[in-house]
Design an enzyme around this catalytic site. Structure first.
Site, short mmCIF file in Angstrom:
data_model
loop_
_atom_site.label_atom_id
_atom_site.label_comp_id
_atom_site.label_asym_id
_atom_site.label_seq_id
_atom_site.Cartn_x
_atom_site.Cartn_y
_atom_site.Cartn_z
N LYS A 1 4.40 -8.47 22.86
CA LYS A 1 4.98 -9.89 22.14
C LYS A 1 6.49 -9.92 22.97
O LYS A 1 6.86 -10.96 22.90
CB LYS A 1 5.04 -9.55 20.76
CG LYS A 1 3.96 -9.51 20.02
CD LYS A 1 3.93 -10.00 18.51
CE LYS A 1 2.45 -10.21 18.33
NZ LYS A 1 2.31 -11.05 16.81
N LYS B 1 -8.99 -10.00 21.49
CA LYS B 1 -8.91 -10.04 20.04
C LYS B 1 -9.18 -11.66 19.51
O LYS B 1 -8.39 -12.44 20.39
CB LYS B 1 -7.72 -9.39 19.35
CG LYS B 1 -7.33 -9.94 18.46
CD LYS B 1 -6.02 -9.12 17.66
CE LYS B 1 -4.87 -9.85 17.43
NZ LYS B 1 -4.09 -9.28 16.54
N LYS C 1 -5.00 -16.60 16.72
CA LYS C 1 -4.27 -17.80 17.01
C LYS C 1 -3.30 -18.20 18.03
O LYS C 1 -3.26 -19.37 18.72
CB LYS C 1 -3.75 -18.26 15.55
CG LYS C 1 -2.47 -17.67 15.11
CD LYS C 1 -2.79 -16.56 14.01
CE LYS C 1 -1.90 -15.64 13.95
NZ LYS C 1 -2.11 -14.52 12.83
P1 ATP Z 1 -1.60 -12.32 16.14
O1 ATP Z 1 -2.78 -12.63 16.38
O2 ATP Z 1 -0.52 -13.79 15.96
O3 ATP Z 1 -0.80 -11.22 17.03
P2 ATP Z 1 -2.46 -11.08 13.94
O4 ATP Z 1 -3.50 -11.82 13.69
O5 ATP Z 1 -2.71 -9.86 14.41
O6 ATP Z 1 -1.47 -11.65 14.64
P3 ATP Z 1 -1.95 -10.80 10.92
O7 ATP Z 1 -2.37 -12.14 10.68
O8 ATP Z 1 -0.81 -10.45 10.27
O9 ATP Z 1 -1.74 -10.52 12.43
O10 ATP Z 1 -3.13 -9.93 10.65
C1 ATP Z 1 -3.49 -9.57 9.64
C2 ATP Z 1 -4.48 -8.46 9.65
O11 ATP Z 1 -5.73 -8.85 10.03
C3 ATP Z 1 -3.98 -7.16 10.27
O12 ATP Z 1 -4.57 -6.03 9.50
C4 ATP Z 1 -4.80 -7.24 11.65
O13 ATP Z 1 -5.27 -6.18 12.11
C5 ATP Z 1 -6.29 -7.99 11.29
N1 ATP Z 1 -6.70 -8.72 12.13
C6 ATP Z 1 -5.95 -9.77 12.88
N2 ATP Z 1 -6.80 -10.28 13.70
C7 ATP Z 1 -7.98 -9.54 13.89
C8 ATP Z 1 -9.08 -9.66 14.54
N3 ATP Z 1 -9.48 -10.44 15.48
N4 ATP Z 1 -10.01 -9.01 14.14
C9 ATP Z 1 -9.87 -8.01 13.15
N5 ATP Z 1 -8.77 -7.95 12.60
C10 ATP Z 1 -7.92 -8.65 12.69
#
Ligand code: ATP
Ligand code: LTN
Length: 329
Positions: free
Chosen positions: A112, A194, A197
């Site tokens: 980040k 992954k 967004k």
């Molecule tokens: P960013 O994508 O902006 O880095 P994020 O989506 O990882 O952020 P959060 O929205 O806080 O961050 O994610 C919430 C939870 O969902 C976390 O426990 C994260 O591990 C899980 N998560 C997020 N994206 C995925 C994914 N693509 N697959 C599985 N778990 C996810």
């Protein structure tokens, strides 16, 4: 020992089905077997700049989505991190135990901060605040997507270090709970990254609030491979395996059942039905979301949640301060 969980989803963006598979759907299942606290880590969101109105909207969105997904707030308190000051307080205390080197090694921080002209010092100490979140409730388990495992490992280290340095048995070392299926949902355009967004390609991810037709179009465009076989094999067929995982999360069918169902039928039918399975889950969730958002009942859930969370946190922060030698009258 009572099994306790704290987990949450940051209001830094709108939720996609990755967050649903990796976090939200797990929360709903776990609430029956653990004493759970589900919070919205709004203090974490501001480690990168957030327009205040956007932060307000997203925070309430996530609160409504927790309930819409099936978390029962009478059983598991739902609250905002910023309404329970003990999070920031323990975060600070643990900063005295954490060292610069270990924070500099955090992958998420490196990712980040890379290429940014200015990086807030809060982004650097973020994992310490996350450790405080978890330890404040003396959590024994934390459900997370696999991208958070390194942060949880730090929380375990800080718990042990604190206990040892101050000669207390205050913090249990929390265990991660990572689902084998659904914890690493990848982008629909690229199974190597992954689903996030932050990806500028809007077809790469399905948002929880997407309309049915949009969901159909996104799955229709999802990349596959040229083999035409619906088979789960991350090594050789990552794109198709990713779609199977999404199918699993939203249908409850096992991988084997899904493979059998689409034996010999090619990708068209599989992708079409996958879209319908996802829509079948998301439509009622979106309806419940609309019933909650903007209501005084939602505010009341959060106010009551914050009270219950603060009551649980108070003796823990007190013991931590006493152990460190802070004077108490
Ligand atoms: P960013 O994508 O902006 O880095 P994020 O989506 O990882 O952020 P959060 O929205 O806080 O961050 O994610 C919430 C939870 O969902 C976390 O426990 C994260 O591990 C899980 N998560 C997020 N994206 C995925 C994914 N693509 N697959 C599985 N778990 C996810
Ligand atoms: N860092 C997590 C969000 C988060 C969290 C937590 C998750 C903050 N504090 C405590 C579990 C427990 C993220 O970026 N997804």
């Amino acid at each position: 020992m009572e099994k306790r969980i704290l987990s949450g989803i940051k209001p830094s963006g709108d939720l996609n089905i990755g967050g649903y598979g990796g976090a939200l759907s797990q929360f709903v299942k776990l609430q029956h077997d653990y004493q759970c606290y589900f919070f919205i880590p709004d203090l974490h969101a501001v480690t990168v700049p957030q327009p205040p109105e956007v932060l307000r909207r997203r925070t309430m969105d996530i609160a409504a989505l927790y309930i819409a997904a099936g978390i029962d707030p009478r059983k598991s308190p739902i609250f905002l991190q910023s309404q329970v000051p003990a999070h920031a307080e323990l975060g600070y205390l643990l900063q005295t135990v954490a060292v610069m080197g270990e924070l500099g090694r955090m992958t998420q921080y490196k990712e980040k901060s890379e290429g940014q002209a200015s990086v807030s010092s809060a982004l650097f100490t973020y994992p310490v605040l996350m450790a405080a979140d978890v330890l404040l409730y003396r959590s024994t388990h934390v459900p997370v997507g696999d991208d958070q495992l390194q942060h949880l490992e730090l929380a375990r280290d800080l718990a042990r270090r604190f206990n040892q340095r101050f000669g207390v048995e205050l913090f249990p070392a929390p265990e991660p709970i990572v689902q084998t299926i659904g914890s690493r949902i990848k982008g629909l355009d690229n199974p190597a990254a992954k689903m996030s967004k932050s990806n500028p390609n809007p077809n790469s991810c399905v948002m929880l609030m997407d309309e049915p037709d949009l969901i159909r179009r996104k799955f229709a465009k999802a990349v596959t491979d040229s083999e035409g076989l619906v088979r789960y094999d991350w090594e050789r067929k990552p794109a198709v395996s990713n779609l199977i995982e999404i199918y699993e999360v939203f249908s409850g069918l096992s991988v084997e059942q899904i493979e059998r169902r689409y034996e010999g039928s090619g990708y068209g039918l599989f992708k079409g039905e996958l879209a319908e399975v996802v829509i079948g889950k998301l439509e009622p969730l979106q309806e419940r979301y609309r019933a909650w958002i903007g209501t005084p009942e939602l505010d009341a859930v959060l106010a009551e949640g914050a009270e219950r969370a603060a009551a649980a946190a108070a003796p823990v922060i007190e013991r931590a301060k006493q152990a460190m030698g802070f004077v108490r009258f």
